[in-house]
Design an enzyme around this catalytic site. Structure first.
Site, PDB file in Angstrom:
ATOM      1  N   ARG A   8       0.843  -1.754   0.245  1.00  0.00           N
ATOM      2  CA  ARG A   8       0.139   0.213  -0.244  1.00  0.00           C
ATOM      3  C   ARG A   8       1.055   1.542  -0.002  1.00  0.00           C
ATOM      4  O   ARG A   8       1.329   1.857   0.871  1.00  0.00           O
ATOM      5  CB  ARG A   8      -0.731  -0.507   1.198  1.00  0.00           C
ATOM      6  CG  ARG A   8      -2.044  -0.947   0.576  1.00  0.00           C
ATOM      7  CD  ARG A   8      -3.188  -1.046   1.683  1.00  0.00           C
ATOM      8  NE  ARG A   8      -4.564  -1.383   1.683  1.00  0.00           N
ATOM      9  CZ  ARG A   8      -5.520  -1.550   1.581  1.00  0.00           C
ATOM     10  NH1 ARG A   8      -5.427  -1.259   2.908  1.00  0.00           N
ATOM     11  NH2 ARG A   8      -6.444  -2.356   1.227  1.00  0.00           N
TER      12      ARG A   8
ATOM     13  N   GLN B 101      -1.398   1.822  -6.333  1.00  0.00           N
ATOM     14  CA  GLN B 101      -2.519   2.019  -5.858  1.00  0.00           C
ATOM     15  C   GLN B 101      -3.821   1.839  -6.998  1.00  0.00           C
ATOM     16  O   GLN B 101      -4.270   1.467  -6.374  1.00  0.00           O
ATOM     17  CB  GLN B 101      -2.871   3.901  -5.315  1.00  0.00           C
ATOM     18  CG  GLN B 101      -2.368   4.184  -4.244  1.00  0.00           C
ATOM     19  CD  GLN B 101      -2.605   6.195  -3.530  1.00  0.00           C
ATOM     20  OE1 GLN B 101      -2.879   6.760  -4.167  1.00  0.00           O
ATOM     21  NE2 GLN B 101      -3.286   5.813  -2.911  1.00  0.00           N
TER      22      GLN B 101
ATOM     23  N   ASP C  60      -4.409  -1.913  -6.831  1.00  0.00           N
ATOM     24  CA  ASP C  60      -4.609  -2.153  -5.673  1.00  0.00           C
ATOM     25  C   ASP C  60      -5.793  -3.257  -5.544  1.00  0.00           C
ATOM     26  O   ASP C  60      -7.027  -2.468  -5.286  1.00  0.00           O
ATOM     27  CB  ASP C  60      -4.898  -1.185  -4.364  1.00  0.00           C
ATOM     28  CG  ASP C  60      -5.893  -1.874  -3.313  1.00  0.00           C
ATOM     29  OD1 ASP C  60      -5.530  -2.903  -2.716  1.00  0.00           O
ATOM     30  OD2 ASP C  60      -5.389  -0.763  -2.547  1.00  0.00           O
TER      31      ASP C  60
ATOM     32  N   SER D  89      -8.757  -3.122  -3.139  1.00  0.00           N
ATOM     33  CA  SER D  89      -9.382  -1.867  -2.725  1.00  0.00           C
ATOM     34  C   SER D  89     -10.216  -1.997  -3.733  1.00  0.00           C
ATOM     35  O   SER D  89     -11.131  -1.920  -3.926  1.00  0.00           O
ATOM     36  CB  SER D  89      -8.505  -0.921  -3.162  1.00  0.00           C
ATOM     37  OG  SER D  89      -7.673  -0.594  -1.303  1.00  0.00           O
TER      38      SER D  89
ATOM     39  N   TYR E  43      -4.538  -2.512   8.227  1.00  0.00           N
ATOM     40  CA  TYR E  43      -4.792  -2.786   8.697  1.00  0.00           C
ATOM     41  C   TYR E  43      -5.533  -3.301  10.145  1.00  0.00           C
ATOM     42  O   TYR E  43      -4.748  -2.826  11.111  1.00  0.00           O
ATOM     43  CB  TYR E  43      -4.617  -4.254   8.003  1.00  0.00           C
ATOM     44  CG  TYR E  43      -4.132  -4.343   6.913  1.00  0.00           C
ATOM     45  CD1 TYR E  43      -5.213  -5.165   5.953  1.00  0.00           C
ATOM     46  CD2 TYR E  43      -2.876  -4.115   6.280  1.00  0.00           C
ATOM     47  CE1 TYR E  43      -4.578  -5.124   3.941  1.00  0.00           C
ATOM     48  CE2 TYR E  43      -2.816  -4.976   4.949  1.00  0.00           C
ATOM     49  CZ  TYR E  43      -3.958  -4.965   4.191  1.00  0.00           C
ATOM     50  OH  TYR E  43      -3.575  -4.827   2.942  1.00  0.00           O
TER      51      TYR E  43
END
Length: 378
Positions: free
Chosen positions: A122, A127, A130, A133, A230
């Site tokens: 991350r 991004q 990902d 996500s 997390y």
């Protein structure tokens, strides 16, 4: 450079690892793309669209794999699925590697370089890659839609000549990507939304979306987040305090959506049988963590069950319930990663094995399991 896109063998998997849009991008990288016939059918993408984008549609996985340098999939290849793949090929998918020692050994034995997209770090440059996500965002949205479909009443407050219809009360458990999207979706539909999470940073995010935050905010709560963002596993004492608070809150809710997951561990049990029995008949629990054991004690994978008049929704592959959108986002995640593995000038594979993205995601190489987190599987 040849890229193979395979159909998914899992019956609940509706997504596909490439779209006509990403096929065109791979072509611009200098790649030939072979896609197994019917790979996009469940996502609403016929073979003709792949052909029009420049891919070659082939009749079998073996035909697609022949001489492939890169193999793209949604889920980890099943046993025997990579038969005929050339040694050293890159296999990129959502590998679900935790607790899968035999599957990782099979990938190593196939002598492929297997990359697990959900291990992408991350960091800013990753991004766009990902997958957790992109897919969780859709799962959170779909969870609300599924909950509303099972709920026999309207969501927003309505003032009519016949009287006022009260707004539905929605409680979201877990305020990660899926939870935040669930909050936003329920708010857009006019519900009164509350949410909980063990991570302190989630409080501000929840409140910024117009929901009320519910949690025991003690000292343990303030330390309950890993460096990677997390949730940590909480102590038995904290879980007991949180359960007491949540139990009284759940009893007043119309729809409860549970999204809590801890990487590499079973989903934490958040909603007990007693909590469900305290809910009003006609209420709904949507458990999108059901594939990991579920957050709700009564959830059953792949089923909608009823207990004391409360429906518990346990759909599998929730992002795949929006197959076209989920495939589009996942395929873009894959392309963004593959692009970093190709030399733009020579249009050939040029993997930098010291790149932090490669190190974080590469599970196997040259017949061995090389990822430090999974070497016990060797």
């Amino acid at each position: 450079m040849r890229i193979a896109v395979l159909s998914e063998r899992d019956k609940v998997e509706t997504r596909v690892a490439a779209t006509p849009e990403t096929i065109k991008k791979y072509k611009s990288l200098g790649a030939e793309v072979a896609i197994e016939a019917g790979a996009g059918s469940k996502a609403g993408i016929p073979d003709t669209e792949f052909t029009a984008a420049g891919a070659t549609v082939v009749g079998s996985a073996a035909d697609a794999l022949k001489d492939a340098d890169i193999v793209l999939k949604v889920r980890r290849p099943a046993e025997g699925e990579l038969q005929g793949v050339k040694p050293g090929a890159l296999v990129i998918a959502i590998m679900d590697p935790y607790g899968q020692d035999a599957a990782l050994k099979a990938l190593a034995d196939a002598k492929v370089a297997a990359f697990s997209m959900e291990l992408m770090p991350r960091i800013t440059r990753a991004q766009v890659m990902d997958v957790l996500s992109s897919q969780a965002n859709l799962a959170g949205y779909r969870a609300v839609i599924d909950g509303v479909a099972e709920y026999g009443r309207a969501m927003p407050m309505m003032m009519t000549a016949a009287g006022t219809v009260p707004a539905a009360r929605v409680f979201v458990m877990g305020a990660g990507v899926a939870g935040l999207q669930a909050i936003a979706t329920a708010r857009r539909l006019g519900a009164v939304v509350t949410a909980t999470d063990v991570r302190p940073a989630a409080k501000e995010q929840v409140e910024s979306l117009g929901a009320k935050f519910i949690a025991v905010e003690d000292e343990e709560f303030k330390q309950a987040e890993t460096a990677g963002g997390y949730a940590k596993e909480m102590s038995a004492e904290y879980r007991a305090k949180q359960a007491t608070l949540v139990a009284s809150h759940i009893a007043k809710q119309d729809i409860v959506i549970t999204t809590a997951l801890i990487p590499g561990r079973p989903a934490p049990k958040l909603v007990t049988r007693e909590m469900v029995e305290a809910m009003k008949p006609g209420s709904v629990v949507v458990d999108i963590a059901v594939e990991r054991g579920g957050n709700c004690e009564l959830a059953k994978p792949g089923e909608v069950v009823e207990h004391n008049g409360v429906k518990i929704v346990g759909h599998l592959n929730v992002p795949g319930r929006l197959a076209a959108t989920a495939s589009s986002l996942y395929a873009k995640n894959l392309y963004a990663f593959v692009e970093t593995l190709v030399n733009k000038e020579t249009k050939a594979l040029a993997v930098n094995w010291d790149d932090e993205l490669v190190k974080a995601t590469c599970l196997t190489r040259d017949g061995a399991i090389i990822h430090s987190a999974f070497q016990t599987a060797a």
